[in-house]
Design an enzyme around this catalytic site. Structure first.
Site, short mmCIF file in Angstrom:
data_model
loop_
_atom_site.label_atom_id
_atom_site.label_comp_id
_atom_site.label_asym_id
_atom_site.label_seq_id
_atom_site.Cartn_x
_atom_site.Cartn_y
_atom_site.Cartn_z
N LYS A 11 -8.61 -5.93 -21.94
CA LYS A 11 -8.32 -4.52 -21.88
C LYS A 11 -6.86 -4.10 -22.44
CE LYS A 11 -11.14 -5.56 -18.35
NZ LYS A 11 -12.40 -6.05 -19.07
N HIS B 124 -13.02 -10.24 -23.11
CA HIS B 124 -12.87 -9.28 -21.96
C HIS B 124 -11.53 -8.56 -21.92
CE1 HIS B 124 -13.00 -9.44 -17.52
NE2 HIS B 124 -14.21 -8.94 -17.85
N HIS C 171 -13.02 -3.96 -8.48
CA HIS C 171 -12.89 -4.78 -9.49
C HIS C 171 -11.52 -5.25 -10.01
CE1 HIS C 171 -13.63 -4.96 -14.19
NE2 HIS C 171 -14.70 -5.64 -13.71
#
Length: 484
Positions: A228, A226, A402
């Protein structure tokens, strides 16, 4: 008739023994919360056949024995490399106030990263400006570009990054790009992926799905990367919640816009993110990136102290909740959190409530409409206890919030990819940066206030007025949280 009875009896005994074996396995499984054990035992007893099948698929945090062994060897190998930014005393010139030293000591226990000083960062304005800034950095790269995304879509922003990588590779810059094989499946299967490869970009799909029928034999399909991460020339890195996609997020457009937050960092912290990228890359590709980690860097004389915290299923599962809870208990004046997904364990819920009870101005912001019905429903079951303790609970109305942020007393910030749910704690590889800087944290607080200005304050009266059916659904879904 007797043969039928004997056969039926034998099958019943075999079924019972199989159930007992599964229950014993649940009880003996290490690193599992008691609530999780109880939930799985109830599922296995209440729905034996379905429960046992589901447990085989989802019951254990298993990425495959060979991958675990490989990752442990990689972590041990990379952690033994002294980063070029660290000085002999292991502090990298970091100037951390004594009352916050324990935060970074806890962070060090996760990956072995020391807190390092001399960092600078810019809070990105929005999702599109983040992509534009990233592209500008890629276009200016001289040595290498490293990218890792959980979701990379072949949309406007996604394709802009594709073209930037192709340009960089064609002028001789070494470009390595990774994407999660499930989250980025549309990009990986697209012509853009092949075009990057043809242009000389080195590509890897992390945690490959393989044959879906055989996949459960090699580890859970829902254990994902997950993270980034972007690292350019070992001088620039990005950290935050944003995937490589448009804010309109066409795969889930009805929840748009997706509201993310990212920071662009320079300084010694870059090399720590480089270690995370290297560990992910080397777990999928037979290429040694160790030399990149040994490259010496000048440590600026000014800048704030920071530390990378990278978690995942091959690191202790308690790492991320421990960091969250420690930050909550360390607040003395103010604690503000934004997270899209909230299914806490009991200690985290207790820590958040305790923050408000001891007089800390405590606020948490969730999206009003969640793209995961299960998570959104489960989250609301926790509202009543939070509100009763004095926590300000907000629901963001301006799209799907988010952003994953935590600010502490307007001095300390945690930003990254980790949500406050069991999936982030136990199943996903995540990356976060913890830093001390009152100026940048104040800027982050202003962004959080912007989110709050677009939110509705949830009242204890409105939650108490829920129908019994609503409460039944919310609490039932939350009760199943340990098995989700």
């Amino acid at each position: 008739m007797n043969n039928v009875l004997i056969t039926t009896g034998l099958l019943t005994i075999a079924h019972f023994l199989l159930q007992v074996a599964f229950v014993v396995r649940v009880i003996l499984r290490p690193h599992r919360q008691p609530a999780s054990r109880i939930a799985w035992i109830v599922v296995i007893i209440a729905a034996p056949v379905v429960g046992m099948i589901v447990y085989l698929l989802l019951g254990e945090t298993n990425v495959g024995r060979s991958r675990v062994d490989r990752m442990k060897k990689l972590v041990a190998r990379l952690s033994s490399i002294p980063l070029g930014t660290e000085d002999p005393d292991g502090r990298g010139g970091a100037d951390v106030p004594p009352h916050y030293a324990h935060l970074f000591q806890a962070g060090k226990s996760v990956n072995g990263f020391n807190v390092v000083g001399g960092n600078r960062a810019t809070l990105m304005e929005d999702s599109n400006s983040t992509i534009e800034s990233l592209i500008a950095d890629i276009d200016a790269a001289a040595l290498h570009v490293h990218l890792m995304f959980y979701i990379w879509l072949p949309d406007n922003n996604g394709c802009k990054v594709v073209e930037a990588l192709k340009r960089a590779a064609q002028r001789g810059v070494t470009c390595r790009a990774m994407a999660d094989d499930l989250g980025s499946r549309t990009m990986i299967a697209s012509q853009h992926w092949q075009a990057m490869k043809s242009a000389g970009v080195h590509l890897a799909a992390t945690l490959p799905l393989g044959n879906l029928l055989l996949r459960p034999l090699h580890g859970r399909i829902d254990l994902r990367n997950h993270r980034k991460i972007a690292v350019i020339d070992n001088k620039i890195t990005y950290c935050g919640s944003q995937n490589c996609a448009d804010p309109e997020f066409l795969v889930k457009a009805k929840y748009a816009p997706w509201v993310d937050v990212m920071m662009r960092f320079e300084g010694p912290i870059v090399q720590q993110n480089q270690v995370l990228f290297a560990s992910d890359w080397m777990s999928e590709v037979d290429e040694d990136l160790s030399d990149l980690l040994r490259e010496p860097q000048d440590v600026p004389t000014t800048g704030f102290p920071a530390q990378v915290i990278g978690t995942g299923p091959t690191i202790r599962t308690s790492a991320m909740p421990e960091i969250f809870e420690l930050l909550m208990y360390s607040a003395r004046r103010e604690l503000v959190i934004t997270t899209p997904y909230y299914i806490p364990d009991e200690p985290m819920q207790t820590a958040l409530c305790a923050s408000a009870r001891r007089g800390v101005e405590t606020s948490i912001v969730f999206p009003a409409r969640n793209d995961s019905w299960i998570v959104g429903t489960a989250s609301r079951s926790y509202y009543e206890d939070l509100l009763a303790a004095g926590v300000n609970v907000y629901e963001f109305e301006g799209g799907l919030l988010h952003a994953k942020t935590l600010t502490l007393d307007r001095e300390v910030t945690l930003i990254g990819s980790a949500n406050m749910d069991r999936r982030s704690f136990e199943l996903n590889y995540e990356n976060n940066i913890l830093f001390y800087d009152p100026t940048l944290t104040t800027e982050m607080r202003q962004r959080q206030d912007d989110y709050i200005s677009q939110s509705s304050l949830v009242s204890l009266e409105s939650i108490a007025a829920r129908s019994w059916r609503r409460r039944l659904i919310d609490n039932t879904v939350a009760m199943l949280g340990p098995v989700l």
